[in-house]
Design a protein around this motif. Sequence first.
Motif, PDB file in Angstrom:
ATOM      1  N   LYS A 138       0.814  -1.207   0.000  1.00 32.15           N
ATOM      2  CA  LYS A 138       0.000   0.000   0.000  1.00 32.15           C
ATOM      3  C   LYS A 138       0.852   1.263   0.000  1.00 32.15           C
ATOM      4  O   LYS A 138       0.326   2.374   0.021  1.00 32.15           O
ATOM      5  CB  LYS A 138      -0.945   0.004   1.210  1.00 32.15           C
ATOM      6  CG  LYS A 138      -1.909  -1.182   1.205  1.00 32.15           C
ATOM      7  CD  LYS A 138      -3.089  -0.954   2.102  1.00 32.15           C
ATOM      8  CE  LYS A 138      -4.011   0.108   1.561  1.00 32.15           C
ATOM      9  NZ  LYS A 138      -4.600  -0.205   0.248  1.00 32.15           N
ATOM     10  N   ASP A 139       2.166   1.091  -0.033  1.00 28.73           N
ATOM     11  CA  ASP A 139       3.112   2.204  -0.053  1.00 28.73           C
ATOM     12  C   ASP A 139       3.364   2.619  -1.506  1.00 28.73           C
ATOM     13  O   ASP A 139       3.976   1.874  -2.281  1.00 28.73           O
ATOM     14  CB  ASP A 139       4.412   1.769   0.624  1.00 28.73           C
ATOM     15  CG  ASP A 139       5.401   2.912   0.789  1.00 28.73           C
ATOM     16  OD1 ASP A 139       5.335   3.873  -0.002  1.00 28.73           O
ATOM     17  OD2 ASP A 139       6.237   2.830   1.705  1.00 28.73           O
ATOM     18  N   ILE A 140       2.887   3.804  -1.890  1.00 27.11           N
ATOM     19  CA  ILE A 140       3.020   4.262  -3.275  1.00 27.11           C
ATOM     20  C   ILE A 140       4.489   4.378  -3.677  1.00 27.11           C
ATOM     21  O   ILE A 140       4.899   3.940  -4.757  1.00 27.11           O
ATOM     22  CB  ILE A 140       2.319   5.629  -3.457  1.00 27.11           C
ATOM     23  CG1 ILE A 140       0.821   5.496  -3.199  1.00 27.11           C
ATOM     24  CG2 ILE A 140       2.551   6.172  -4.866  1.00 27.11           C
ATOM     25  CD1 ILE A 140       0.074   6.814  -3.238  1.00 27.11           C
ATOM     26  N   ASN A 141       5.324   4.944  -2.800  1.00 27.55           N
ATOM     27  CA  ASN A 141       6.741   5.116  -3.121  1.00 27.55           C
ATOM     28  C   ASN A 141       7.433   3.776  -3.292  1.00 27.55           C
ATOM     29  O   ASN A 141       8.300   3.615  -4.166  1.00 27.55           O
ATOM     30  CB  ASN A 141       7.428   5.930  -2.032  1.00 27.55           C
ATOM     31  CG  ASN A 141       8.823   6.366  -2.429  1.00 27.55           C
ATOM     32  OD1 ASN A 141       9.005   7.054  -3.417  1.00 27.55           O
ATOM     33  ND2 ASN A 141       9.817   5.942  -1.661  1.00 27.55           N
ATOM     34  N   ARG A 143       6.012   1.088  -4.387  1.00 26.76           N
ATOM     35  CA  ARG A 143       5.603   0.548  -5.685  1.00 26.76           C
ATOM     36  C   ARG A 143       6.441   1.162  -6.804  1.00 26.76           C
ATOM     37  O   ARG A 143       6.857   0.467  -7.747  1.00 26.76           O
ATOM     38  CB  ARG A 143       4.115   0.810  -5.922  1.00 26.76           C
ATOM     39  CG  ARG A 143       3.197   0.050  -4.975  1.00 26.76           C
ATOM     40  CD  ARG A 143       1.789  -0.087  -5.525  1.00 26.76           C
ATOM     41  NE  ARG A 143       1.097   1.182  -5.634  1.00 26.76           N
ATOM     42  CZ  ARG A 143       0.330   1.714  -4.693  1.00 26.76           C
ATOM     43  NH1 ARG A 143       0.184   1.070  -3.536  1.00 26.76           N
ATOM     44  NH2 ARG A 143      -0.284   2.862  -4.858  1.00 26.76           N
ATOM     45  N   LEU A 144       6.723   2.452  -6.695  1.00 21.30           N
ATOM     46  CA  LEU A 144       7.557   3.112  -7.704  1.00 21.30           C
ATOM     47  C   LEU A 144       8.990   2.561  -7.688  1.00 21.30           C
ATOM     48  O   LEU A 144       9.584   2.306  -8.738  1.00 21.30           O
ATOM     49  CB  LEU A 144       7.571   4.619  -7.451  1.00 21.30           C
ATOM     50  CG  LEU A 144       6.246   5.366  -7.665  1.00 21.30           C
ATOM     51  CD1 LEU A 144       6.375   6.812  -7.200  1.00 21.30           C
ATOM     52  CD2 LEU A 144       5.824   5.319  -9.126  1.00 21.30           C
ATOM     53  N   ASP A 156      -1.345  -2.469  -5.646  1.00 22.28           N
ATOM     54  CA  ASP A 156      -1.918  -2.049  -4.373  1.00 22.28           C
ATOM     55  C   ASP A 156      -2.829  -3.166  -3.881  1.00 22.28           C
ATOM     56  O   ASP A 156      -3.306  -3.980  -4.677  1.00 22.28           O
ATOM     57  CB  ASP A 156      -2.715  -0.759  -4.574  1.00 22.28           C
ATOM     58  CG  ASP A 156      -3.198  -0.142  -3.270  1.00 22.28           C
ATOM     59  OD1 ASP A 156      -2.817  -0.642  -2.194  1.00 22.28           O
ATOM     60  OD2 ASP A 156      -3.946   0.842  -3.346  1.00 22.28           O
ATOM     61  N   THR A 423      -6.787   5.564   2.157  1.00 23.31           N
ATOM     62  CA  THR A 423      -7.190   6.579   1.193  1.00 23.31           C
ATOM     63  C   THR A 423      -8.714   6.629   1.198  1.00 23.31           C
ATOM     64  O   THR A 423      -9.378   5.815   1.857  1.00 23.31           O
ATOM     65  CB  THR A 423      -6.695   6.239  -0.219  1.00 23.31           C
ATOM     66  OG1 THR A 423      -7.310   5.012  -0.654  1.00 23.31           O
ATOM     67  CG2 THR A 423      -5.185   6.083  -0.250  1.00 23.31           C
TER      68      THR A 423
END
Length: 463
Positions: A138-141, A143-144, A156, A423
């Motif tokens: 769930k960590d966007i960074n 995933r990048l 996600d 979110t």
Amino acid sequence: MVKEQKKRFVLDTNVLLHEPLAIYSFKEHDVVIPMTVLEELDQIKDRKKDVSRDARVAIRTLENCVGDAPPDLLLQGVPLNHPNAPDESLGKLAIFPDHQVTFANPVNLPGDNNDNRIINAALYLQQQSSEQIVLVTKDINMRLKAKGAGLEKVEDYRTDQLVDDIQFLAKGFCELEGDIWSQVSKVSSEKVGRDTYHTLMRNELEEESFYQNQFVIDQGDDFCAQVKSVNDRQLVLKDLSRDRLMSYHAWGIHPKNIYQGMAMQALMDPEIDMVILTGPAGSGKTLLSLAAALEQVVEQRLYDKVIVTRNTPEIAESIGFLPGTEEEKMAPWLAAVTDTLEVLHKQDESPAGSLQYIMDKANIQFKSINFMRGRSIQNAFVLLDECQNLTPSQLKTIITRMGEGTKLVCSGNLAQIDSTYLTAVTSGLTYIVERFKEFDGSANVYLNGVVRSRLAKFAEQEL
């Protein structure tokens, strides 16, 4: 029918904190838990925070699944068996020793933090396995970073996500264009006591979906109804009338717009066990809820007490260090409620005396969410404020505490989420709006419009 290729899902720690039973959500596919994730869970489980409970539940879930499996079988994977759905076909669970990973090619990230170690574990499995490897976080960074490091599939965790965009969230009402009676060729009306029910053909209205206790309004001046029965052929509406809704009152409070009128109707309806109120700051969620609570506890005597609780990220670690009783400790976080009580009694000759009198008369209790677990709450009007910061599993824990004769009001603003891992689309508030919309004992209303002040209205619209 082409059978889907089997996958191996590598789970990040935040997935298990968000949903402790997440290992059962991947159907026939295998689940991999890196050793680093277990270490992070171990560090979190003893913290004085609400998230520590989720860490402990996740650890117990993993332990129950692993059982007495020998080390070599644990590396290959032990069969998953959901305790609540034993017949469901699930994959395997493996514990992966990511600290022992060595790469044939120097493509791994520096192993100086836990995120990198988990990404490296997924990269290693991708190199070694013919199956598709999917990192779930769930960590966007993160995933990048994983995509940049060469991981082909990163996702996600969306298993508990019921809507793709918050704009599709059920509002609790539908607004029909024009006049409803100009769209309907045939209607059968029946009077039952003081109420009138209209039976219409379902296909004559353009709205895509209707559900139990949904409000229906049109662009006319008077029509407002509530869905009481719906199927593919017919729709049964209970006629409410806008004038009647706008004339509702509770503890001296009258609706300022039709949306507050619909909310007031749901709050005062004894057949509704749970009311969900969403909307922007200043739309009247807390004021309407508290006014309805006082009216039904003090005047109508439908309930024995009012219990007020809310979630804040700091409660778990801070409340124990504050002096006084539980109510006194909770006071700083429930100032919004006491402010509302003051508004309701500001015209009294002695507002302070009235406030204390009503607190005693209505038996208003301030409770911490941490102390709600394990209880069975009977004959109470329960206000759960700021629940946009709760996860679906946390809200389930609270809702299942509600006993006979209890009414629960959940309110929140999805634009003001403070939780790190939530979110608007994954919030527990969004989850219960969608899950409970088909339940005949619940109603939800999106309070459209800020009524607090013209300053608040301008800020909501322009900032």
